[in-house]
Design a protein around this motif. Sequence first.
Motif, PDB file in Angstrom:
ATOM      1  N   LYS A 111      44.693  42.098  31.739  1.00  0.00           N
ATOM      2  CA  LYS A 111      45.322  43.362  31.024  1.00  0.00           C
ATOM      3  C   LYS A 111      44.057  44.483  31.288  1.00  0.00           C
ATOM      4  O   LYS A 111      44.422  45.443  31.405  1.00  0.00           O
ATOM      5  CB  LYS A 111      45.319  43.201  29.431  1.00  0.00           C
ATOM      6  N   ASP A 112      42.908  43.969  31.206  1.00  0.00           N
ATOM      7  CA  ASP A 112      41.651  45.092  31.434  1.00  0.00           C
ATOM      8  C   ASP A 112      41.626  45.543  32.861  1.00  0.00           C
ATOM      9  O   ASP A 112      41.540  46.734  32.939  1.00  0.00           O
ATOM     10  CB  ASP A 112      40.383  44.348  31.030  1.00  0.00           C
ATOM     11  N   ARG A 113      41.983  44.478  33.837  1.00  0.00           N
ATOM     12  CA  ARG A 113      42.112  44.946  35.048  1.00  0.00           C
ATOM     13  C   ARG A 113      43.168  45.884  35.419  1.00  0.00           C
ATOM     14  O   ARG A 113      43.227  46.826  35.945  1.00  0.00           O
ATOM     15  CB  ARG A 113      41.856  43.806  36.194  1.00  0.00           C
ATOM     16  N   PHE A 114      44.417  45.404  34.723  1.00  0.00           N
ATOM     17  CA  PHE A 114      45.627  46.468  34.903  1.00  0.00           C
ATOM     18  C   PHE A 114      45.314  47.783  34.267  1.00  0.00           C
ATOM     19  O   PHE A 114      45.833  48.783  34.888  1.00  0.00           O
ATOM     20  CB  PHE A 114      46.854  45.516  34.053  1.00  0.00           C
ATOM     21  N   ASP A 115      44.901  47.811  33.253  1.00  0.00           N
ATOM     22  CA  ASP A 115      44.609  49.186  32.434  1.00  0.00           C
ATOM     23  C   ASP A 115      43.668  49.992  33.135  1.00  0.00           C
ATOM     24  O   ASP A 115      43.898  51.186  33.422  1.00  0.00           O
ATOM     25  CB  ASP A 115      44.246  48.825  31.117  1.00  0.00           C
ATOM     26  N   GLY A 116      42.692  49.411  33.793  1.00  0.00           N
ATOM     27  CA  GLY A 116      41.620  50.067  34.803  1.00  0.00           C
ATOM     28  C   GLY A 116      42.130  50.693  35.976  1.00  0.00           C
ATOM     29  O   GLY A 116      41.705  51.818  36.342  1.00  0.00           O
ATOM     30  N   ILE A 117      43.131  50.139  36.695  1.00  0.00           N
ATOM     31  CA  ILE A 117      43.765  50.387  37.922  1.00  0.00           C
ATOM     32  C   ILE A 117      44.706  51.545  37.478  1.00  0.00           C
ATOM     33  O   ILE A 117      45.043  52.463  38.203  1.00  0.00           O
ATOM     34  CB  ILE A 117      44.397  49.143  38.611  1.00  0.00           C
ATOM     35  N   LYS A 118      45.415  51.257  36.499  1.00  0.00           N
ATOM     36  CA  LYS A 118      46.423  52.030  36.198  1.00  0.00           C
ATOM     37  C   LYS A 118      45.777  53.699  35.773  1.00  0.00           C
ATOM     38  O   LYS A 118      46.240  54.585  36.144  1.00  0.00           O
ATOM     39  CB  LYS A 118      47.086  51.696  34.944  1.00  0.00           C
ATOM     40  N   LYS A 119      44.584  53.501  34.999  1.00  0.00           N
ATOM     41  CA  LYS A 119      43.963  54.654  34.465  1.00  0.00           C
ATOM     42  C   LYS A 119      43.427  55.396  36.075  1.00  0.00           C
ATOM     43  O   LYS A 119      43.577  56.500  35.933  1.00  0.00           O
ATOM     44  CB  LYS A 119      42.802  54.619  33.461  1.00  0.00           C
ATOM     45  N   MET A 120      43.077  54.651  36.766  1.00  0.00           N
ATOM     46  CA  MET A 120      42.327  55.296  38.097  1.00  0.00           C
ATOM     47  C   MET A 120      43.571  56.074  38.758  1.00  0.00           C
ATOM     48  O   MET A 120      43.283  57.020  39.261  1.00  0.00           O
ATOM     49  CB  MET A 120      41.896  54.181  38.989  1.00  0.00           C
ATOM     50  N   GLY A 121      44.633  55.304  38.798  1.00  0.00           N
ATOM     51  CA  GLY A 121      45.752  56.025  39.660  1.00  0.00           C
ATOM     52  C   GLY A 121      46.246  57.254  38.847  1.00  0.00           C
ATOM     53  O   GLY A 121      46.463  58.318  39.529  1.00  0.00           O
ATOM     54  N   ILE A 122      46.229  57.494  37.555  1.00  0.00           N
ATOM     55  CA  ILE A 122      46.665  58.271  36.930  1.00  0.00           C
ATOM     56  C   ILE A 122      45.833  59.618  36.989  1.00  0.00           C
ATOM     57  O   ILE A 122      46.218  60.579  37.140  1.00  0.00           O
ATOM     58  CB  ILE A 122      46.895  58.118  35.368  1.00  0.00           C
ATOM     59  N   THR A 123      44.584  59.163  36.896  1.00  0.00           N
ATOM     60  CA  THR A 123      43.709  60.168  36.938  1.00  0.00           C
ATOM     61  C   THR A 123      43.305  60.878  38.420  1.00  0.00           C
ATOM     62  O   THR A 123      43.236  62.062  38.348  1.00  0.00           O
ATOM     63  CB  THR A 123      41.996  59.780  36.605  1.00  0.00           C
ATOM     64  N   SER A 124      43.513  59.988  39.238  1.00  0.00           N
ATOM     65  CA  SER A 124      43.648  60.530  40.717  1.00  0.00           C
ATOM     66  C   SER A 124      44.810  61.702  40.947  1.00  0.00           C
ATOM     67  O   SER A 124      44.600  62.723  41.910  1.00  0.00           O
ATOM     68  CB  SER A 124      43.762  59.441  41.715  1.00  0.00           C
ATOM     69  N   LEU A 125      45.834  61.395  40.462  1.00  0.00           N
ATOM     70  CA  LEU A 125      46.953  62.113  40.438  1.00  0.00           C
ATOM     71  C   LEU A 125      46.631  63.387  39.626  1.00  0.00           C
ATOM     72  O   LEU A 125      47.338  64.706  40.231  1.00  0.00           O
ATOM     73  CB  LEU A 125      48.394  61.458  39.958  1.00  0.00           C
TER      74      LEU A 125
END
Length: 380
Positions: free
Chosen positions: A176-190
């Motif tokens: 979950k922590d890894r999933f949330d971190g990658i998701k946050k990175m994608g949203i911030t990049s967009l």
Amino acid sequence: MENAANLIESNSKYIMDTWEKKVREDIPASKNSSALALRNQLPNVLEDIAQIMRRYKDLKHIERYEEYEEIIKNSVEHGRHRAASEDYTVKQILKEYVIFHRVLTSFLLDKNEYTSEVGIILKYTLETAMLNSADSFTDSLQDMREKLIGTLAHDLRNPISAAYFALDIIDCGMDKDRFDGIKKMGITSLKKSLELLEGILEAITIKAGEGITLNFKEIDILEEIKWVYNEAKEMYSNKVIFETNTEKIIGVFDGTAIRRVVENLVTNAVKYGESRKTVKITVHDELEEVSICVHNFGKPISEAKQNEMFQFLNHSPNENHGELKSWGMGLTLVKTVARAHNGKVEIKSEENYGTEFKISLNKNSNFPGKIKAKLNYITS
């Protein structure tokens, strides 16, 4: 004709003083310039006119292109300079020359040295200067727009690549922590991509003397730089390390711009450094300043190139600078952002040391709000 040429040369200061006074009365943009910046290449144009008067033989002779080589060079530089001067327009540049013509005519009439031949030379030389200055001004602004858009579009690759990477590797079965971190990175990049797209739209309408818009806020700049580090260590095969002497750096910064600056430097460090060597980001809190260093190992940059790298916008669109051009797209932004924070950029590049870019930024030299940061268009 010789007398007229001598009078112009010996009274150059008086002529330029008279011209400057009238220009400041009639041309609004001139009020933003110092006397030296306002006069720019025009004293040289005055000298060129005197030289052409001495060479004058007949009307057919004066129509030859080669008679105007000096005027063309100086008037082109005048137009380029005005493109980097706030609030200038083509109309105001042409009016400068109209005033110049009137001042010269009035001066020579007062001295009883205005003849039909003198009138012909003033007409031909100043028409040539007007046309070349106007063309140069327009071309320089277009060049500035294209290169600013190119810089923004170039920087757009990083957040889009990061967002694509996040979508590519995300998996519902992840921790979950890894999933949330990658998701946050994608949203911030967009989100970063959208900010850059807004900058591209703004660059299309850039006017003389304008540059990128910076939005200053009181923030912890360390958080922005850590974000670049976390993104870089996920994306690149090089080992990326991060060091700092503090846990937080509060100041008035444009966080988005500084993040772009660090992204540019890290991307270049990976691109031009040795593929298996470490890229290091170092951030130090130094009382009134913060220093950000990006270091890589690889082929050193020659001193000659170091002096040119930050001046990319000075180069003609037809010039081919190869690797220098690739560096310069981002480094124009780096220097512009550093200056806007009342800071500077330094480079150290040696055979056994590698290459390090150091940016020093003042933490509190700006107030919160938006400003236009001038691009590094003219060498200063």
